[in-house]
Write an enzyme that holds these catalytic residues in place. Structure first.
Site, PDB file in Angstrom:
ATOM      1  N   ASN A  37       0.813  -1.215   0.000  1.00  0.00           N
ATOM      2  CA  ASN A  37       0.000   0.000   0.000  1.00  0.00           C
ATOM      3  C   ASN A  37       0.855   1.278   0.000  1.00  0.00           C
ATOM      4  OD1 ASN A  37      -2.308   1.498   0.021  1.00  0.00           O
ATOM      5  ND2 ASN A  37      -2.997   0.875   2.049  1.00  0.00           N
ATOM      6  N   HIS A 122     -14.602  -4.359  10.654  1.00  0.00           N
ATOM      7  CA  HIS A 122     -14.173  -3.049  11.158  1.00  0.00           C
ATOM      8  C   HIS A 122     -15.366  -2.143  11.393  1.00  0.00           C
ATOM      9  CE1 HIS A 122      -9.764  -2.768   9.694  1.00  0.00           C
ATOM     10  NE2 HIS A 122     -10.060  -4.004  10.018  1.00  0.00           N
ATOM     11  N   ARG A 147     -13.886  -5.241  15.343  1.00  0.00           N
ATOM     12  CA  ARG A 147     -12.890  -4.249  15.757  1.00  0.00           C
ATOM     13  C   ARG A 147     -13.580  -2.901  15.861  1.00  0.00           C
ATOM     14  NH1 ARG A 147      -7.710  -1.672  12.491  1.00  0.00           N
ATOM     15  NH2 ARG A 147      -9.280  -0.149  11.895  1.00  0.00           N
ATOM     16  N   TYR A 159      -6.957   7.799  13.673  1.00  0.00           N
ATOM     17  CA  TYR A 159      -6.914   6.562  12.900  1.00  0.00           C
ATOM     18  C   TYR A 159      -8.220   5.763  13.027  1.00  0.00           C
ATOM     19  CZ  TYR A 159      -6.103   1.779  11.615  1.00  0.00           C
ATOM     20  OH  TYR A 159      -6.238   0.552  11.037  1.00  0.00           O
ATOM     21  N   ASP A 210      -7.374  -1.465  17.690  1.00  0.00           N
ATOM     22  CA  ASP A 210      -6.054  -1.290  17.072  1.00  0.00           C
ATOM     23  C   ASP A 210      -5.442   0.025  17.560  1.00  0.00           C
ATOM     24  OD1 ASP A 210      -3.856  -1.182  15.415  1.00  0.00           O
ATOM     25  OD2 ASP A 210      -4.965  -1.597  13.560  1.00  0.00           O
ATOM     26  N   HIS A 212      -2.573   1.040  16.511  1.00  0.00           N
ATOM     27  CA  HIS A 212      -1.859   1.507  15.324  1.00  0.00           C
ATOM     28  C   HIS A 212      -0.529   2.184  15.651  1.00  0.00           C
ATOM     29  CE1 HIS A 212      -2.196   2.397  10.893  1.00  0.00           C
ATOM     30  NE2 HIS A 212      -2.738   1.195  11.007  1.00  0.00           N
ATOM     31  N   GLU A 236      -4.328  -4.443  19.524  1.00  0.00           N
ATOM     32  CA  GLU A 236      -3.362  -4.641  18.427  1.00  0.00           C
ATOM     33  C   GLU A 236      -2.389  -3.468  18.313  1.00  0.00           C
ATOM     34  OE1 GLU A 236      -5.483  -4.990  14.747  1.00  0.00           O
ATOM     35  OE2 GLU A 236      -3.762  -4.347  13.588  1.00  0.00           O
ATOM     36  N   GLU A 262       1.251  -6.999  11.608  1.00  0.00           N
ATOM     37  CA  GLU A 262       0.791  -6.792  10.229  1.00  0.00           C
ATOM     38  C   GLU A 262       1.885  -6.187   9.358  1.00  0.00           C
ATOM     39  OE1 GLU A 262      -2.630  -4.274  10.942  1.00  0.00           O
ATOM     40  OE2 GLU A 262      -1.551  -2.517  10.261  1.00  0.00           O
ATOM     41  N   ARG A 283       0.135 -11.381  13.779  1.00  0.00           N
ATOM     42  CA  ARG A 283      -0.696 -10.870  12.678  1.00  0.00           C
ATOM     43  C   ARG A 283      -0.018 -10.895  11.315  1.00  0.00           C
ATOM     44  NH1 ARG A 283      -4.786  -8.666  12.017  1.00  0.00           N
ATOM     45  NH2 ARG A 283      -4.223  -6.552  11.460  1.00  0.00           N
ATOM     46  N   HIS A 312      -3.481 -10.435   9.120  1.00  0.00           N
ATOM     47  CA  HIS A 312      -3.887  -9.136   8.593  1.00  0.00           C
ATOM     48  C   HIS A 312      -4.801  -9.364   7.377  1.00  0.00           C
ATOM     49  CE1 HIS A 312      -2.275  -5.114   6.725  1.00  0.00           C
ATOM     50  NE2 HIS A 312      -3.359  -4.881   7.436  1.00  0.00           N
ATOM     51  N   ASP A 316      -6.161  -3.442   1.614  1.00  0.00           N
ATOM     52  CA  ASP A 316      -4.985  -3.298   0.753  1.00  0.00           C
ATOM     53  C   ASP A 316      -4.299  -4.637   0.492  1.00  0.00           C
ATOM     54  OD1 ASP A 316      -4.591  -2.445   3.607  1.00  0.00           O
ATOM     55  OD2 ASP A 316      -2.495  -2.686   3.094  1.00  0.00           O
ATOM     56  N   GLU A 339      -8.725 -11.319  10.065  1.00  0.00           N
ATOM     57  CA  GLU A 339      -9.303 -10.002   9.774  1.00  0.00           C
ATOM     58  C   GLU A 339      -9.985 -10.051   8.399  1.00  0.00           C
ATOM     59  OE1 GLU A 339      -6.408  -6.888   9.459  1.00  0.00           O
ATOM     60  OE2 GLU A 339      -7.904  -5.290   9.563  1.00  0.00           O
ATOM     61  N   TRP A 402       1.644   7.092  12.026  1.00  0.00           N
ATOM     62  CA  TRP A 402       0.263   7.071  11.550  1.00  0.00           C
ATOM     63  C   TRP A 402      -0.392   5.753  11.948  1.00  0.00           C
ATOM     64  CZ3 TRP A 402      -2.150   3.752   8.002  1.00  0.00           C
ATOM     65  CH2 TRP A 402      -3.548   4.016   7.879  1.00  0.00           C
TER      66      TRP A 402
HETATM   67  O1  KDG Z   1      -2.160  -0.186   4.595  1.00  0.00           O
HETATM   68  C1  KDG Z   1      -2.322  -0.009   5.971  1.00  0.00           C
HETATM   69  C2  KDG Z   1      -3.483  -0.833   6.469  1.00  0.00           C
HETATM   70  O2  KDG Z   1      -3.318  -2.161   6.104  1.00  0.00           O
HETATM   71  C3  KDG Z   1      -3.604  -0.751   7.960  1.00  0.00           C
HETATM   72  O3  KDG Z   1      -3.760   0.580   8.368  1.00  0.00           O
HETATM   73  C4  KDG Z   1      -4.803  -1.552   8.409  1.00  0.00           C
HETATM   74  O4  KDG Z   1      -4.050  -1.464  10.681  1.00  0.00           O
HETATM   75  C5  KDG Z   1      -4.714  -1.997   9.817  1.00  0.00           C
HETATM   76  C6  KDG Z   1      -5.481  -3.189  10.159  1.00  0.00           C
HETATM   77  O5  KDG Z   1      -5.386  -3.608  11.300  1.00  0.00           O
HETATM   78  O6  KDG Z   1      -6.157  -3.701   9.286  1.00  0.00           O
HETATM   79 MG    MG Z   2      -3.730  -2.869  12.299  1.00  0.00          MG
END
Ligand code: KDG
Ligand code: MG
Length: 402
Positions: A37, A122, A147, A159, A210, A212, A236, A262, A283, A312, A316, A339, A402
Site C-alpha cells: 500500500n 471493522h 474491531r 486513525y 487497534d 496503530h 493490536e 501486520e 498478525r 492481517h 490493501d 481479519e 500514523w
Molecule cells: O495499509 C495499511 C493498512 O493495512 C492498515 O492501516 C490496516 O491497521 C490496519 C489493520 O489492522 O487492518
Molecule cells: Mg492494524
C-alpha cells in the site's frame, strides 16, 4: 515442467493492486498478490527487473527451492518490497501446484483443521455513538468479532475513522494527507467507547481494538489495563515493535491480550516476541511475510509458545491474499482469528473467488489451487492511480506514527 512466462498486472478497481501471474509450459498458471500500500511501484519494479528474469525456465514444482533462491540469492535479505515479491511468487506456485494436483491448497498444507474461519470486521465512527451504531450493524450482519475504532474529539482524523460503512480505505490521496494525534485525549476517550459497547451489547461478542503503533510502552500498558474490564479479544499494535523487548513492559502490566505483526516481513521480526511469550496473536500474513512457505514457519514457531494466528486482512491485501490466507487459516492448528475488511464490488469482480461469508465466518472454497483468479480484461479498465496512506503529526508539529 518449466516456468514459461510471468507478468505483473497493476489494477485500481477502487484501490491499487499488484498481481503476479506465472504461466508454465504446460499451460497451467498461478497468481500471487504483491500489493504494498502506497509503495506499489517499488514491488512492480522489483518483480519485473529482478525476479521474473530469474524465474523463466525454473521448475515451478520446486516451491521451497525457488523461495530460498529468491531470499538467499538476492544477498539483501528481508524488507517489505523483497518479501512481498517473494510472497507473490510463492502464492502463484502454490496455486499452480494445487491445480496440477487437483487439490485445494489447504489439502497440500496438510488438510482441514476446521470447517470455517472466524473473522472480524471493522466498525468505525467519528465519535463513540457512531461506533456503537456501527458495531450494531456488524452484529446484525452476523459477525461474532468486531474491531471498534472511534474518532477522538480534538484530534483531526484520528486513525480508523472510515468514510464508507464497509469499505474503509485509508490510502485516499495522491500525496499523503495530514492527520493528527494526541495520546492524552485518546487515553481519555477510547475506554469510554468500550464501556458503552459492553453496556449496550453485553459480553457475547468479541471486541478488538487497534492502537496503530501510537502509544509508548508505558502508555500502552496503561491502555491495556484500563480496557481489562471490557474483556477485549485483543489490543493490536499497542506500541511500535521494531524493539521487540518493548512489549515486556506492556505485558507485565496488563492481561489484555496483545496482537502484533501486520507490518512484519519475516520470522525474525517476531522471534523474541513469540519466544518470550510477550504476545498472544501474531498478525503476519501471506503477502506481508513471504507467502505460505514462510508464514507457516512463523505459525509453527508460534504454536510452541501458545501464540495463535490473526492474519492481517485489510482492503490493501487483494482477494488473492485473502484466498491464500483462508487456506492457511483452515489448515493452521494454532488459528486464532482472521481479519476481514470487505473489498468493494468492483474489486471482487476483478478477482473472482470461491470463498464466502456466512454467519460471522469465512468458508474456504474447494477449487484446486487457491481459488482466486484475475479477470485481465476487467483489470485493464482500472489503471493505476497514485494513492498514499496519511501521515500523523502531534499538535506541536512533531511527526508521529500514523
Ligand atoms: O495499509 C495499511 C493498512 O493495512 C492498515 O492501516 C490496516 O491497521 C490496519 C489493520 O489492522 O487492518
Ligand atoms: Mg492494524
Amino acid at each position: 515442467m518449466k516456468i514459461q512466462s510471468a507478468k505483473v498486472i497493476v489494477t485500481c478497481p477502487g484501490r491499487n493492486f499488484v498481481t503476479l501471474k506465472i504461466v508454465t509450459d504446460q499451460g497451467v498458471y498461478g497468481i500471487g498478490d504483491a500489493t504494498l500500500n502506497g509503495r506499489e511501484k517499488a514491488v512492480v519494479a522489483y518483480l519485473e527487473d529482478h525476479v521474473i528474469p530469474c524465474l523463466i525456465g525454473m521448475d515451478p514444482r520446486r516451491i521451497e527451492d525457488i523461495w530460498q533462491y529468491l531470499y538467499r540469492g538476492a544477498y539483501w535479505r528481508r524488507g517489505p518490497v523483497t518479501m512481498r515479491a517473494i510472497a507473490a511468487v510463492d502464492m502463484a506456485l502454490w496455486d499452480i501446484k494445487g491445480k496440477m494436483a487437483g487439490m485445494p491448497v489447504y489439502d497440500l498444507l496438510g488438510g482441514k483443521s476446521r470447517e470455517r474461519v472466524m473473522v472480524y470486521g471493522h466498525a468505525n465512527g467519528s465519535n463513540i455513538d457512531e461506533t456503537v451504531d456501527a458495531v450494531g450493524h456488524y452484529i446484525d450482519m452476523g459477525y461474532k468479532a468486531i474491531r471498534a475504532q472511534t474518532g477522538v474529539p480534538g484530534i483531526k482524523d484520528a486513525y480508523g475513522v472510515g468514510r464508507g460503512k464497509l469499505y474503509y480505505e485509508p490510502a485516499d490521496a495522491a500525496l499523503p494527507s495530514l492527520t493528527g494525534w494526541d495520546t492524552r485525549k485518546a487515553l481519555n476517550y477510547v475506554p469510554r467507547m468500550f464501556e458503552k459497547l459492553r453496556a449496550t451489547y453485553g459480553f457475547d461478542h468479541h471486541l478488538l481494538h487497534d492502537g496503530h503503533h501510537r502509544y509508548t510502552p508505558q502508555e500502552a500498558a496503561n491502555l491495556g489495563k484500563m480496557l481489562e474490564p471490557y474483556q477485549l479479544f485483543w489490543l493490536e499494535d499497542c506500541t511500535p515493535a521494531e524493539n521487540q523487548e518493548a512489549f515486556r513492559l506492556v505485558r507485565q502490566h496488563t492481561v489484555t491480550p496483545l496482537a502484533v505483526g501486520e507490518i512484519f516481513n519475516t520470522i525474525w521480526d517476531a522471534k523474541d516476541l513469540i519466544q518470550n511469550q510477550l504476545i498472544d496473536y501474531i498478525r503476519a500474513t501471506v503477502v506481508g511475510a513471504g507467502g505460505l512457505t514462510h508464514l507457516r514457519r512463523i505459525a509453527d514457531l508460534a504454536a510452541l509458545y501458545q501464540v495463535r494466528t490473526g492474519c492481517h486482512g485489510a482492503t490493501d491485501l487483494s482477494p488473492v491474499t485473502m484466498g491464500c490466507a483462508l487456506h492457511f487459516d483452515t489448515w493452521v492448528p494454532n488459528f486464532g482469528i482472521q481479519e476481514y475488511m470487505r473489498h468493494t464490488e468492483e474489486t471482487d469482480a476483478v478477482f473472482p473467488h470461491d470463498y464466502r461469508f456466512e454467519d460471522g465466518h469465512l468458508i474456504v472454497g474447494e477449487t484446486a489451487g487457491h481459488g482466486v483468479d484475475i479477470d485481465e480484461d476487467l483489470a485493464a479498465k482500472y489503471p493505476y492511480k497514485p494513492a498514499y496512506l496519511p501521515v500523523a503529526r502531534l499538535e506541536d508539529g512533531t511527526m508521529w506514527n500514523w
